[in-house]
Design an enzyme around this catalytic site. Structure first.
Site, PDB file in Angstrom:
ATOM      1  N   GLN A 246       7.365  11.267  46.194  1.00  0.00           N
ATOM      2  CA  GLN A 246       7.811  10.869  47.360  1.00  0.00           C
ATOM      3  C   GLN A 246       9.417  10.819  47.442  1.00  0.00           C
ATOM      4  OE1 GLN A 246       5.497   7.411  48.792  1.00  0.00           O
ATOM      5  NE2 GLN A 246       7.050   7.024  50.273  1.00  0.00           N
TER       6      GLN A 246
ATOM      7  N   SER B  26       5.055  10.885  39.705  1.00  0.00           N
ATOM      8  CA  SER B  26       4.427   9.791  40.513  1.00  0.00           C
ATOM      9  C   SER B  26       3.395  10.452  41.563  1.00  0.00           C
ATOM     10  CB  SER B  26       5.738   9.092  41.418  1.00  0.00           C
ATOM     11  OG  SER B  26       4.950   7.957  41.976  1.00  0.00           O
ATOM     12  N   LEU B  27       3.344  10.326  42.855  1.00  0.00           N
ATOM     13  CA  LEU B  27       2.546  11.011  43.487  1.00  0.00           C
ATOM     14  C   LEU B  27       2.302  12.246  43.031  1.00  0.00           C
ATOM     15  CD1 LEU B  27       1.337  11.661  46.394  1.00  0.00           C
ATOM     16  CD2 LEU B  27       3.313  12.422  47.174  1.00  0.00           C
TER      17      LEU B  27
ATOM     18  N   ARG C 172      -3.793   5.866  48.714  1.00  0.00           N
ATOM     19  CA  ARG C 172      -2.804   5.731  47.928  1.00  0.00           C
ATOM     20  C   ARG C 172      -1.600   5.158  48.820  1.00  0.00           C
ATOM     21  NH1 ARG C 172       1.580   7.753  45.228  1.00  0.00           N
ATOM     22  NH2 ARG C 172       1.892   6.982  42.901  1.00  0.00           N
TER      23      ARG C 172
ATOM     24  N   HIS D 209       5.918   1.443  41.561  1.00  0.00           N
ATOM     25  CA  HIS D 209       5.801   1.252  39.951  1.00  0.00           C
ATOM     26  C   HIS D 209       6.464  -0.128  39.306  1.00  0.00           C
ATOM     27  CE1 HIS D 209       4.581   5.374  39.846  1.00  0.00           C
ATOM     28  NE2 HIS D 209       5.417   5.881  40.624  1.00  0.00           N
TER      29      HIS D 209
ATOM     30  N   GLN E  71      -0.901   3.661  37.012  1.00  0.00           N
ATOM     31  CA  GLN E  71       0.407   4.077  37.299  1.00  0.00           C
ATOM     32  C   GLN E  71       1.195   3.547  38.644  1.00  0.00           C
ATOM     33  OE1 GLN E  71       0.999   7.326  40.554  1.00  0.00           O
ATOM     34  NE2 GLN E  71       1.264   8.738  39.058  1.00  0.00           N
TER      35      GLN E  71
END
Length: 307
Positions: free
Chosen positions: A2, A89-90, A114, A200, A249
């Site tokens: 992102q 991440s994503l 998510r 996170h 995560q």
């Protein structure tokens, strides 16, 4: 991950390649609204809403991937999927879909959920994030621990992006104290990020159980290529490990530097960043300057990859 989204992403590819256009059309049908219009035309403030940003980047990245596969540009050697994949991440969900661990439609629904849950967590537990440049990881870790102890609220490193670049994330009070401590220790390049969520970090914990239910309800299979995990910086060996990784995560750091170093240690010499932006290829040049790192996200870069 992102943050690399921009209005107009994927539009040229969708006009020029049926593989990209059909993927956007499938995404629109699955989601029940024109995500493609949001990617191509904005407005930016709607595209930048976490609940929309995540599926938009996911679909655009996989649209680029479909074009590369169709055009035979993942060579040499010719392969159905890359030798190894990872996502920031994503992007880890994109990597899993690229490695055929999830079907596109199921993965897209999970990405949308998510984004919804991370937005909800940000509303329930507002926080922030800041990039810290040109400081040792250990110094930043210690400042976060000290700030957490002093304030009684959480802040931690969220992203280990490359040597000399990390992102910290957490409660606003703890974040501010960590930044203050780092500046007292000589930190001169600390930049608050324009986000309302503390990705996170423990502030995402309120939605982990609900997200885990969505993860467990998503059909998965063993990926066709090793997927190097954000948490462990090692390949995910089976479906159970994938589920644990995706759920964990949200609150654990992205160990991107270690992930890329592991791939280099396995003999990888060419890294292709697939999707909008050039963030990861730039990070790669700082992690391991001796390897090739290119980004592919638009018509010009698709054409250049074959040269």
């Amino acid at each position: 991950g992102q943050g690399c989204q921009e209005v107009g992403m994927g539009q040229e590819l969708a006009k020029s390649f049926p593989q990209a256009r059909l993927l956007y059309e499938e995404a629109d049908a699955n989601l029940g609204f024109p995500l493609s219009d949001l990617c191509f035309e904005g407005p930016a403030e709607v595209l930048n809403d976490t609940i929309n940003t995540q599926p938009a980047i996911f679909v655009t990245s996989l649209a680029v991937m479909r074009v590369l596969e169709a055009e035979g540009k993942l060579q040499p050697p010719v392969m159905a999927v890359p030798a190894m994949v990872a996502g920031h991440s994503l992007g880890e969900l994109t990597a899993l879909a690229a490695a055929r661990a999830m079907d596109f439609g199921a993965a897209l629904c999970l990405v949308r959920e998510r984004g919804r849950l991370m937005k909800l967590a940000g509303e329930q537990s507002p926080g922030g994030m800041a990039a810290v440049l040109k400081m040792d990881d250990e110094v930043v870790e210690n400042a976060c621990k000290e700030a957490t102890g002093e304030t009684g609220t959480a802040v931690q490193i969220a992203n280990y992006n490359c040597p000399g670049q990390v992102v910290i994330s957490g409660d606003k009070e703890a974040l501010a104290r960590a930044i203050e401590l780092l500046r007292e220790q000589g930190g001169r390049r600390i930049v608050a990020l324009a986000v309302s969520i503390a990705a996170h970090s423990p502030l995402m914990a309120s939605v982990v159980e609900e997200y885990r239910e969505a993860v467990d309800g998503t059909p998965m299979r063993t990926p066709d290529a090793p997927v190097v995990a954000n948490i462990s910086a090692r390949p995910l060996l089976g479906v159970n490990e994938i589920r644990d990784e995706l759920a964990g995560q949200l609150t654990w750091p992205v160990r991107w530097t270690a992930s890329m170093q592991w791939m280099v240690e396995q003999g990888v010499t060419r890294f292709v960043e697939v999707g909008p932006g050039q963030v990861l290829s730039k990070l790669m040049r700082r992690i391991e300057p001796g390897v090739e790192a290119v980004s592919v996200g638009d018509m010009a870069s698709v054409e250049a990859l074959a040269q």
